[in-house]
Design a protein around this motif. Structure first.
Motif, PDB file in Angstrom:
ATOM      1  N   ASP A  71       0.842  -1.191   0.000  1.00 42.64           N
ATOM      2  CA  ASP A  71       0.000   0.000   0.000  1.00 42.64           C
ATOM      3  C   ASP A  71       0.881   1.247   0.000  1.00 42.64           C
ATOM      4  O   ASP A  71       1.385   1.660   1.042  1.00 42.64           O
ATOM      5  CB  ASP A  71      -0.918  -0.019   1.225  1.00 42.64           C
ATOM      6  CG  ASP A  71      -1.927   1.108   1.220  1.00 42.64           C
ATOM      7  OD1 ASP A  71      -1.858   1.979   0.324  1.00 42.64           O
ATOM      8  OD2 ASP A  71      -2.789   1.123   2.127  1.00 42.64           O
ATOM      9  N   GLU A  72       1.079   1.823  -1.185  1.00 40.41           N
ATOM     10  CA  GLU A  72       1.950   2.991  -1.303  1.00 40.41           C
ATOM     11  C   GLU A  72       1.353   4.223  -0.637  1.00 40.41           C
ATOM     12  O   GLU A  72       2.062   5.194  -0.369  1.00 40.41           O
ATOM     13  CB  GLU A  72       2.300   3.274  -2.776  1.00 40.41           C
ATOM     14  CG  GLU A  72       1.116   3.650  -3.645  1.00 40.41           C
ATOM     15  CD  GLU A  72       0.373   2.455  -4.242  1.00 40.41           C
ATOM     16  OE1 GLU A  72       0.994   1.414  -4.465  1.00 40.41           O
ATOM     17  OE2 GLU A  72      -0.828   2.577  -4.479  1.00 40.41           O
TER      18      GLU A  72
ATOM     19  N   GLY B 115       8.950  -6.522   0.068  1.00 35.38           N
ATOM     20  CA  GLY B 115       7.889  -5.765  -0.590  1.00 35.38           C
ATOM     21  C   GLY B 115       8.159  -4.270  -0.600  1.00 35.38           C
ATOM     22  O   GLY B 115       8.026  -3.610  -1.630  1.00 35.38           O
ATOM     23  N   LYS B 116       8.545  -3.741   0.543  1.00 40.22           N
ATOM     24  CA  LYS B 116       8.826  -2.307   0.632  1.00 40.22           C
ATOM     25  C   LYS B 116      10.051  -1.939  -0.202  1.00 40.22           C
ATOM     26  O   LYS B 116      10.030  -0.974  -0.961  1.00 40.22           O
ATOM     27  CB  LYS B 116       9.027  -1.904   2.092  1.00 40.22           C
ATOM     28  CG  LYS B 116       9.126  -0.421   2.291  1.00 40.22           C
ATOM     29  CD  LYS B 116       9.110  -0.058   3.769  1.00 40.22           C
ATOM     30  CE  LYS B 116       9.134   1.453   3.941  1.00 40.22           C
ATOM     31  NZ  LYS B 116       8.987   1.853   5.339  1.00 40.22           N
ATOM     32  N   ASN B 117      11.121  -2.724  -0.090  1.00 42.34           N
ATOM     33  CA  ASN B 117      12.331  -2.438  -0.850  1.00 42.34           C
ATOM     34  C   ASN B 117      12.123  -2.577  -2.355  1.00 42.34           C
ATOM     35  O   ASN B 117      12.728  -1.844  -3.135  1.00 42.34           O
ATOM     36  CB  ASN B 117      13.480  -3.343  -0.411  1.00 42.34           C
ATOM     37  CG  ASN B 117      14.031  -2.964   0.936  1.00 42.34           C
ATOM     38  OD1 ASN B 117      13.806  -1.862   1.426  1.00 42.34           O
ATOM     39  ND2 ASN B 117      14.749  -3.879   1.555  1.00 42.34           N
ATOM     40  N   GLU B 118      11.300  -3.526  -2.765  1.00 39.25           N
ATOM     41  CA  GLU B 118      11.075  -3.741  -4.200  1.00 39.25           C
ATOM     42  C   GLU B 118      10.414  -2.521  -4.840  1.00 39.25           C
ATOM     43  O   GLU B 118      10.636  -2.230  -6.013  1.00 39.25           O
ATOM     44  CB  GLU B 118      10.238  -5.000  -4.429  1.00 39.25           C
ATOM     45  CG  GLU B 118      10.091  -5.398  -5.862  1.00 39.25           C
ATOM     46  CD  GLU B 118      11.402  -5.774  -6.563  1.00 39.25           C
ATOM     47  OE1 GLU B 118      11.374  -5.882  -7.810  1.00 39.25           O
ATOM     48  OE2 GLU B 118      12.436  -5.965  -5.912  1.00 39.25           O
ATOM     49  N   ILE B 119       9.640  -1.803  -4.070  1.00 36.91           N
ATOM     50  CA  ILE B 119       9.002  -0.598  -4.594  1.00 36.91           C
ATOM     51  C   ILE B 119       9.956   0.599  -4.510  1.00 36.91           C
ATOM     52  O   ILE B 119      10.083   1.373  -5.453  1.00 36.91           O
ATOM     53  CB  ILE B 119       7.700  -0.285  -3.810  1.00 36.91           C
ATOM     54  CG1 ILE B 119       6.718  -1.461  -3.904  1.00 36.91           C
ATOM     55  CG2 ILE B 119       7.067   1.011  -4.304  1.00 36.91           C
ATOM     56  CD1 ILE B 119       6.344  -1.882  -5.305  1.00 36.91           C
ATOM     57  N   LEU B 120      10.635   0.752  -3.390  1.00 33.42           N
ATOM     58  CA  LEU B 120      11.464   1.936  -3.170  1.00 33.42           C
ATOM     59  C   LEU B 120      12.864   1.847  -3.750  1.00 33.42           C
ATOM     60  O   LEU B 120      13.405   2.845  -4.226  1.00 33.42           O
ATOM     61  CB  LEU B 120      11.559   2.219  -1.661  1.00 33.42           C
ATOM     62  CG  LEU B 120      10.237   2.539  -0.973  1.00 33.42           C
ATOM     63  CD1 LEU B 120      10.447   2.688   0.522  1.00 33.42           C
ATOM     64  CD2 LEU B 120       9.622   3.798  -1.569  1.00 33.42           C
ATOM     65  N   ASN B 121      13.480   0.659  -3.685  1.00 34.61           N
ATOM     66  CA  ASN B 121      14.867   0.509  -4.131  1.00 34.61           C
ATOM     67  C   ASN B 121      15.140  -0.952  -4.501  1.00 34.61           C
ATOM     68  O   ASN B 121      15.802  -1.659  -3.757  1.00 34.61           O
ATOM     69  CB  ASN B 121      15.833   0.964  -3.031  1.00 34.61           C
ATOM     70  CG  ASN B 121      17.281   0.879  -3.465  1.00 34.61           C
ATOM     71  OD1 ASN B 121      17.591   1.041  -4.634  1.00 34.61           O
ATOM     72  ND2 ASN B 121      18.154   0.594  -2.527  1.00 34.61           N
TER      73      ASN B 121
END
Length: 115
Positions: A18-19, A37-43
């Motif tokens: 959930d961005e 999950g968080k890293n795949e979106i941000l970096n």
């Protein structure tokens, strides 16, 4: 909501990120999935594997890999750096082929011993 499949283990959890809520992750079976999950979106980062030429007739190529993850967007650039490299024997596992890729502190290292 962004949907991903986690690749940190063979389970392959279906994640939802959930961005709009500080990249909160759901659908993960373990804490590593939330981090992925968080890293795949941000970096997004990846370990890169390839081969390089050798001067040894019986072993014309030597497998190499990065000894850590590099930015996903740099993968193909990293692979091109290997194109003109020719290793001479002896080659030991862990020999550095290219040091400090893109200032990340990550090296390309050999994965096979060739005498």
């Amino acid at each position: 909501m962004i949907e991903l499949i986690c690749i940190t283990c063979p389970r392959g959890c279906h994640l939802k990120v959930d961005e709009n809520n500080d990249y909160a992750v759901s659908g993960n079976a373990c804490p590593r999935g939330a981090v992925y999950g968080k890293n795949e979106i941000l970096n997004p980062v990846r370990v890169v594997t390839s081969t390089v030429k050798t001067s040894v007739k019986a072993e014309s190529r030597c497998p190499v890999k990065t000894n850590g993850a590099i930015p996903k967007g740099k993968m193909f650039e990293a692979m091109r750096l290997l194109d003109d490299i020719v290793l001479d024997a002896p080659i030991n596992v862990g020999d550095v082929v290219i040091a400090d890729l893109f200032g990340t502190g990550i090296d390309f290292v050999t994965c096979k011993e060739i005498k």
